[in-house]
Design an enzyme around this catalytic site. Structure first.
Site, PDB file in Angstrom:
ATOM      1  N   PRO A 160      -2.501  90.449  12.006  1.00 39.14           N
ATOM      2  CA  PRO A 160      -2.402  89.419  13.045  1.00 39.14           C
ATOM      3  C   PRO A 160      -3.401  88.311  12.740  1.00 39.14           C
ATOM      4  O   PRO A 160      -4.551  88.583  12.387  1.00 39.14           O
ATOM      5  CB  PRO A 160      -2.816  90.180  14.309  1.00 39.14           C
ATOM      6  N   GLN A 171      -0.578  93.131  20.240  1.00 33.60           N
ATOM      7  CA  GLN A 171      -2.026  93.350  20.184  1.00 33.60           C
ATOM      8  C   GLN A 171      -2.698  92.874  21.472  1.00 33.60           C
ATOM      9  O   GLN A 171      -2.473  91.757  21.927  1.00 33.60           O
ATOM     10  CB  GLN A 171      -2.662  92.613  19.005  1.00 33.60           C
ATOM     11  N   CYS A 207     -12.339  90.975  16.950  1.00 35.57           N
ATOM     12  CA  CYS A 207     -12.431  89.514  17.036  1.00 35.57           C
ATOM     13  C   CYS A 207     -13.897  89.077  17.080  1.00 35.57           C
ATOM     14  O   CYS A 207     -14.676  89.551  17.915  1.00 35.57           O
ATOM     15  CB  CYS A 207     -11.689  89.022  18.276  1.00 35.57           C
ATOM     16  N   LYS A 262      -7.884  98.269  15.905  1.00 39.94           N
ATOM     17  CA  LYS A 262      -8.344  97.409  14.799  1.00 39.94           C
ATOM     18  C   LYS A 262      -9.802  97.018  15.043  1.00 39.94           C
ATOM     19  O   LYS A 262     -10.128  96.488  16.105  1.00 39.94           O
ATOM     20  CB  LYS A 262      -7.443  96.176  14.708  1.00 39.94           C
ATOM     21  N   GLY A 269      -9.101  93.336   4.532  1.00 39.84           N
ATOM     22  CA  GLY A 269     -10.141  92.383   4.146  1.00 39.84           C
ATOM     23  C   GLY A 269     -10.045  92.005   2.678  1.00 39.84           C
ATOM     24  O   GLY A 269     -10.228  92.850   1.797  1.00 39.84           O
ATOM     25  N   GLY A 291      -3.817  89.873   5.339  1.00 48.28           N
ATOM     26  CA  GLY A 291      -3.770  88.681   6.181  1.00 48.28           C
ATOM     27  C   GLY A 291      -3.697  87.415   5.353  1.00 48.28           C
ATOM     28  O   GLY A 291      -2.613  86.992   4.923  1.00 48.28           O
ATOM     29  N   ARG A 292      -4.873  86.830   5.083  1.00 46.76           N
ATOM     30  CA  ARG A 292      -4.888  85.523   4.430  1.00 46.76           C
ATOM     31  C   ARG A 292      -4.229  85.533   3.059  1.00 46.76           C
ATOM     32  O   ARG A 292      -3.680  84.512   2.635  1.00 46.76           O
ATOM     33  CB  ARG A 292      -6.338  85.023   4.346  1.00 46.76           C
TER      34      ARG A 292
END
Ligand SMILES: Cc1cc2nc3c(=O)[nH]c(=O)nc-3n(C[C@H](O)[C@H](O)[C@H](O)COP(=O)(O)O)c2cc1C
Length: 367
Positions: free
Chosen positions: A33, A98, A128, A169, A230, A253-254
């Site tokens: 996410p 989420q 977060c 998470k 990560g 993710g990225r």
């Protein structure tokens, strides 16, 4: 070979098989996410790749903030329009909702509502790092008190039917990974189905280094699956992370912005490292789908830039596109740059926009 190493080898040997859960046969590769990035348009676009054989196991919605009261159904639907389509993207990949909050009761009631609306699973965000979120008792701040992790997970678990997983998470910890084993045990004791760990602390934000080796602390302290997250940007990163962490399930993710076909590559499909015309075409398609879903031009431009900004570290060609587009104040010149041939990243005219996706009912702007 350690049992963790052999679990990875077993998953890798069957990597063409898409494991829908981290403990299912095959290789589990979730799309992370990312608030302001991985909205339903992005999720739909990525899971459509390879004619619906994208290699993505599971998606997770951008976080839904839960404060004192249960969230409203329309808020859940806005973050996760897939709820109106069986909780899946058009290609059939499940999307977990989420939730982010520090109070067990409203979190539980919100999770129950999400499940009632059709969420195939719930993911709880304790990772977060945003200051405003942390200052208001949400995200990674909860990691300072593992008992709170357990209380929230357990309340959510009790509120959601048992056939819907409740994943958790986290980051390694607030300012170090010393308490990671304790936090992981708390998530497991609360009834979490699995744990995804972004291998950085809250204080690190997104700064290097990512510490994949530290994930072993969570894995060794628990029996449920630990999903590594990560800086997983290449197939080689997955292997190196598995070696260092002992994990055999991953969340990306990225890395997906630079290499949208990474999930397919990881499963052994022949995909080029970077195919600039195809990459540009995908970006055109992204904008077309956002607009078809009702996104205003400025929002579409903002998201296009955000994609390129996050994808830029992957390839010089993507960085060149980002540098060329980041100053555009309007969408049209940005699209012209995407279409214009350039010696480093030759373009070609965009394909015609595809028809609006089945879930094109919600605004595509950031929730
Ligand atoms: C722009 C952005 C937004 C993010 N939003 C969320 C979010 O809504 N929920 C969440 O759990 N993590 C969020 N994350 C964290 C990612 O899910 C992931 O843990 C992190 O980026 C590390 O993985 P990566 O290196 O593969 O990107 C966000 C990350 C970025 C860069």
């Amino acid at each position: 070979m350690s049992s963790a190493g052999s679990a990875f080898e077993a998953a890798w040997a069957r990597r063409e098989r898409v494991a829908p859960r981290p403990d299912a046969p095959g290789l589990f590769l979730a799309l992370a996410p990312m608030d302001g990035v991985t909205d339903w348009v992005y999720r739909d676009l990525l899971t459509d790749l390879g004619e619906g054989r994208s290699g993505i196991s599971l998606c997770v919605s951008e976080f839904v903030r839960v404060t004192r009261d249960r969230v409203q159904p329309q808020v859940l639907r806005r973050h996760c329009p897939e709820l109106d389509h069986g909780g899946r993207t058009r290609a059939g990949v499940e999307v977990f909702v989420q939730l982010l909050g520090g109070e067990p009761e409203p979190m539980a009631r919100s999770a129950a509502l999400a499940a009632e609306l059709g969420a195939p699973g719930i993911d709880i965000n304790f990772g977060c790092p945003a200051k405003t979120v942390n200052d208001h008792d949400g995200g990674a701040t909860i990691l300072k008190t593992p008992q709170r992790v357990e209380a929230i997970v357990s309340a959510v678990r009790r509120a959601v039917p048992l056939d819907r997983p409740v994943s958790v998470k986290i980051r390694l910890g607030w300012d170090g990974s010393e308490r990671l084993a304790e936090i992981a045990r708390a998530a497991e004791a609360g009834g979490g189905s699995w744990l995804t760990v972004h291998a950085r602390t809250r204080l690190q934000l997104y700064r290097p280094p990512v510490d994949w080796a530290a994930l072993a602390k969570a894995r060794e302290a628990t029996r449920f699956p630990v999903v590594a997250n990560g800086d997983l940007c290449t197939v080689d990163d997955l292997r190196r992370c598995a070696e260092q962490s002992g994990c055999h399930a991953f969340m990306i993710g990225r890395g997906s912005m630079g290499r949208p076909w990474l999930f397919r590559q990881a499963r052994g499909h022949a995909e080029p490292e970077l195919d600039p015309p195809r990459y540009r075409e995908l970006l055109h398609e992204y904008v077309a789908r956002m607009q078809a879903g009702g996104a205003p031009e400025r929002a579409a431009l903002g998201r296009l830039k955000q994609w390129l900004r996050l994808g830029a570290p992957a390839f010089a060609e993507v960085d060149a596109l980002f540098q060329a587009i980041k100053g555009c104040a309007e969408l049209e010149p940005a699209l012209a740059i995407l279409s214009s041939p350039d010696p480093r990243a030759p373009g070609r005219p965009p394909r015609r926009a595809s028809p609006a996706p089945a879930v094109a009912t919600a605004p595509a702007s950031a929730p």
